[in-house]
Every structure is written in structure tokens, then in C-alpha cells.
Design a protein around this motif. Structure first.
Motif, PDB file in Angstrom:
ATOM      1  N   ASP A  35       0.836  -1.213   0.000  1.00  0.00           N
ATOM      2  CA  ASP A  35       0.000   0.000   0.000  1.00  0.00           C
ATOM      3  C   ASP A  35       0.864   1.254   0.000  1.00  0.00           C
ATOM      4  O   ASP A  35       0.590   2.212  -0.721  1.00  0.00           O
ATOM      5  N   ASP A  36       1.919   1.262   0.811  1.00  0.00           N
ATOM      6  CA  ASP A  36       2.820   2.414   0.877  1.00  0.00           C
ATOM      7  C   ASP A  36       3.523   2.634  -0.463  1.00  0.00           C
ATOM      8  O   ASP A  36       3.684   3.771  -0.910  1.00  0.00           O
ATOM      9  N   MET A  37       3.948   1.532  -1.111  1.00  0.00           N
ATOM     10  CA  MET A  37       4.617   1.656  -2.416  1.00  0.00           C
ATOM     11  C   MET A  37       3.650   2.227  -3.456  1.00  0.00           C
ATOM     12  O   MET A  37       4.026   3.106  -4.242  1.00  0.00           O
ATOM     13  N   ILE A  38       2.441   1.738  -3.475  1.00  0.00           N
ATOM     14  CA  ILE A  38       1.451   2.211  -4.443  1.00  0.00           C
ATOM     15  C   ILE A  38       1.160   3.691  -4.212  1.00  0.00           C
ATOM     16  O   ILE A  38       1.146   4.478  -5.155  1.00  0.00           O
ATOM     17  N   LEU A  39       0.960   4.056  -2.968  1.00  0.00           N
ATOM     18  CA  LEU A  39       0.673   5.455  -2.657  1.00  0.00           C
ATOM     19  C   LEU A  39       1.834   6.354  -3.061  1.00  0.00           C
ATOM     20  O   LEU A  39       1.629   7.416  -3.663  1.00  0.00           O
ATOM     21  N   THR A  40       3.056   5.931  -2.792  1.00  0.00           N
ATOM     22  CA  THR A  40       4.232   6.712  -3.170  1.00  0.00           C
ATOM     23  C   THR A  40       4.318   6.872  -4.686  1.00  0.00           C
ATOM     24  O   THR A  40       4.564   7.977  -5.195  1.00  0.00           O
ATOM     25  N   ALA A  41       4.116   5.777  -5.415  1.00  0.00           N
ATOM     26  CA  ALA A  41       4.179   5.829  -6.883  1.00  0.00           C
ATOM     27  C   ALA A  41       3.092   6.737  -7.448  1.00  0.00           C
ATOM     28  O   ALA A  41       3.349   7.536  -8.353  1.00  0.00           O
ATOM     29  N   LEU A  42       1.892   6.641  -6.924  1.00  0.00           N
ATOM     30  CA  LEU A  42       0.800   7.481  -7.430  1.00  0.00           C
ATOM     31  C   LEU A  42       1.021   8.961  -7.117  1.00  0.00           C
ATOM     32  O   LEU A  42       0.780   9.823  -7.966  1.00  0.00           O
ATOM     33  N   LYS A  43       1.507   9.251  -5.913  1.00  0.00           N
ATOM     34  CA  LYS A  43       1.796  10.639  -5.558  1.00  0.00           C
ATOM     35  C   LYS A  43       2.885  11.217  -6.462  1.00  0.00           C
ATOM     36  O   LYS A  43       2.777  12.353  -6.940  1.00  0.00           O
ATOM     37  N   ALA A  44       3.935  10.436  -6.692  1.00  0.00           N
ATOM     38  CA  ALA A  44       5.022  10.897  -7.553  1.00  0.00           C
ATOM     39  C   ALA A  44       4.502  11.154  -8.962  1.00  0.00           C
ATOM     40  O   ALA A  44       4.859  12.156  -9.595  1.00  0.00           O
ATOM     41  N   GLN A  45       3.652  10.276  -9.467  1.00  0.00           N
ATOM     42  CA  GLN A  45       3.090  10.442 -10.804  1.00  0.00           C
ATOM     43  C   GLN A  45       2.287  11.729 -10.902  1.00  0.00           C
ATOM     44  O   GLN A  45       2.377  12.457 -11.889  1.00  0.00           O
ATOM     45  N   ILE A  46       1.500  12.026  -9.885  1.00  0.00           N
ATOM     46  CA  ILE A  46       0.696  13.256  -9.886  1.00  0.00           C
ATOM     47  C   ILE A  46       1.598  14.483  -9.954  1.00  0.00           C
ATOM     48  O   ILE A  46       1.368  15.405 -10.745  1.00  0.00           O
ATOM     49  N   CYS A  95       8.686   4.631 -15.288  1.00  0.00           N
ATOM     50  CA  CYS A  95       7.959   4.902 -14.044  1.00  0.00           C
ATOM     51  C   CYS A  95       6.456   4.949 -14.293  1.00  0.00           C
ATOM     52  O   CYS A  95       5.664   4.461 -13.480  1.00  0.00           O
ATOM     53  N   SER A  96       6.065   5.517 -15.411  1.00  0.00           N
ATOM     54  CA  SER A  96       4.648   5.571 -15.769  1.00  0.00           C
ATOM     55  C   SER A  96       4.106   4.165 -15.968  1.00  0.00           C
ATOM     56  O   SER A  96       2.984   3.846 -15.548  1.00  0.00           O
ATOM     57  N   TRP A  97       4.896   3.304 -16.592  1.00  0.00           N
ATOM     58  CA  TRP A  97       4.481   1.918 -16.791  1.00  0.00           C
ATOM     59  C   TRP A  97       4.281   1.228 -15.446  1.00  0.00           C
ATOM     60  O   TRP A  97       3.275   0.546 -15.225  1.00  0.00           O
ATOM     61  N   VAL A  98       5.221   1.427 -14.508  1.00  0.00           N
ATOM     62  CA  VAL A  98       5.102   0.828 -13.175  1.00  0.00           C
ATOM     63  C   VAL A  98       3.853   1.358 -12.481  1.00  0.00           C
ATOM     64  O   VAL A  98       3.084   0.593 -11.893  1.00  0.00           O
ATOM     65  N   ARG A  99       3.643   2.653 -12.555  1.00  0.00           N
ATOM     66  CA  ARG A  99       2.455   3.236 -11.934  1.00  0.00           C
ATOM     67  C   ARG A  99       1.193   2.630 -12.514  1.00  0.00           C
ATOM     68  O   ARG A  99       0.254   2.288 -11.797  1.00  0.00           O
ATOM     69  N   ASN A 100       1.150   2.441 -13.815  1.00  0.00           N
ATOM     70  CA  ASN A 100      -0.029   1.838 -14.446  1.00  0.00           C
ATOM     71  C   ASN A 100      -0.227   0.400 -13.988  1.00  0.00           C
ATOM     72  O   ASN A 100      -1.355  -0.036 -13.776  1.00  0.00           O
ATOM     73  N   GLU A 101       0.862  -0.338 -13.834  1.00  0.00           N
ATOM     74  CA  GLU A 101       0.763  -1.714 -13.355  1.00  0.00           C
ATOM     75  C   GLU A 101       0.206  -1.760 -11.939  1.00  0.00           C
ATOM     76  O   GLU A 101      -0.575  -2.640 -11.608  1.00  0.00           O
ATOM     77  N   LEU A 102       0.624  -0.805 -11.106  1.00  0.00           N
ATOM     78  CA  LEU A 102       0.130  -0.761  -9.734  1.00  0.00           C
ATOM     79  C   LEU A 102      -1.327  -0.300  -9.666  1.00  0.00           C
ATOM     80  O   LEU A 102      -2.124  -0.843  -8.914  1.00  0.00           O
TER      81      LEU A 102
END
Length: 113
Positions: A35-46, A95-102
Motif C-alpha cells: 500500500d505504501d509503495m502504491i501510494l508513493t508511486a501514485l503521488k510521484a506520478q501526480i 515509471c509511468s508503466w510501473v504506476r499503471n501496473e500498480l
């Protein structure tokens, strides 16, 4: 965390109950980490998306024409701002690809963003 049945019944747990309790604990820890990894990735993407929109607009591009991240990256790469070296655009694509996977696990077999 909820109490285990043996705690509620105030008795000594069986080996099987201890085994499952330990695995539930590990599962909960793994879930929090993911959950923490997903939240971090999504915040960074934003944040990155907002910066790319600002860059596009600063160079007279209408950001509404670049809805998807890959299109923003392509256009920003063409602008070639001196603050961002070319390999960074490739990294942002990954990074965008990883974010999409998550964020969209059902899309794992579809095309990369």
C-alpha cells in the motif's frame, strides 16, 4: 489488530492457530508495504504530471491535447528543457508503466503507457 479466537477464549493456542496467526501478521505487514509503495508511486506520478503540464503550457502547448502520460513525455522530450537530460524521459516512461501496473493490475497484459 483483532484478537485471535484463543485470546478471546483465554486458552493456549494450537500449533495450527499459531501458524495461521503468524502468516496473517506477515500478510498484513506485506499489505501495508505494498500500500505504501502504491501510494508513493501514485503521488510521484501526480507531481510529475503537473510539472509536465506546466512545462507544456510554458512553451505554448495546450496540455489538454496531451491527456496520456506517454503523450506528455513525448512532447516534453521535443521541448528538450536543459534542466532535464534526455535519459530522464525514458526513466519517466518506465515509471509511468510501473504506476499503471500498480493502479490498473487488470491491464498487465495490455500495451505500456
Amino acid at each position: 489488530m483483532a484478537k485471535e479466537i484463543w485470546e478471546l477464549e483465554e486458552r493456549v493456542p494450537t500449533e495450527r492457530e499459531l501458524f495461521f496467526a503468524e502468516h496473517r501478521k506477515r500478510f498484513d505487514e506485506d499489505l501495508k508495504r505494498v500500500d505504501d509503495m502504491i501510494l508513493t508511486a501514485l503521488k510521484a506520478q501526480i507531481v510529475i504530471e503537473r510539472q509536465m503540464i506546466a512545462l507544456l503550457e510554458a512553451h505554448g502547448r495546450d496540455s489538454k491535447h496531451f491527456f496520456f502520460t506517454k503523450n506528455k513525455i513525448k512532447e516534453c522530450k521535443k521541448i528538450d528543457p536543459p534542466e532535464v537530460e534526455q535519459p530522464i524521459w525514458h526513466l519517466l516512461s518506465k515509471c509511468s508503466w510501473v504506476r499503471n501496473e500498480l493502479a490498473h493490475p487488470s491491464m498487465m497484459t495490455r500495451a505500456k503507457d
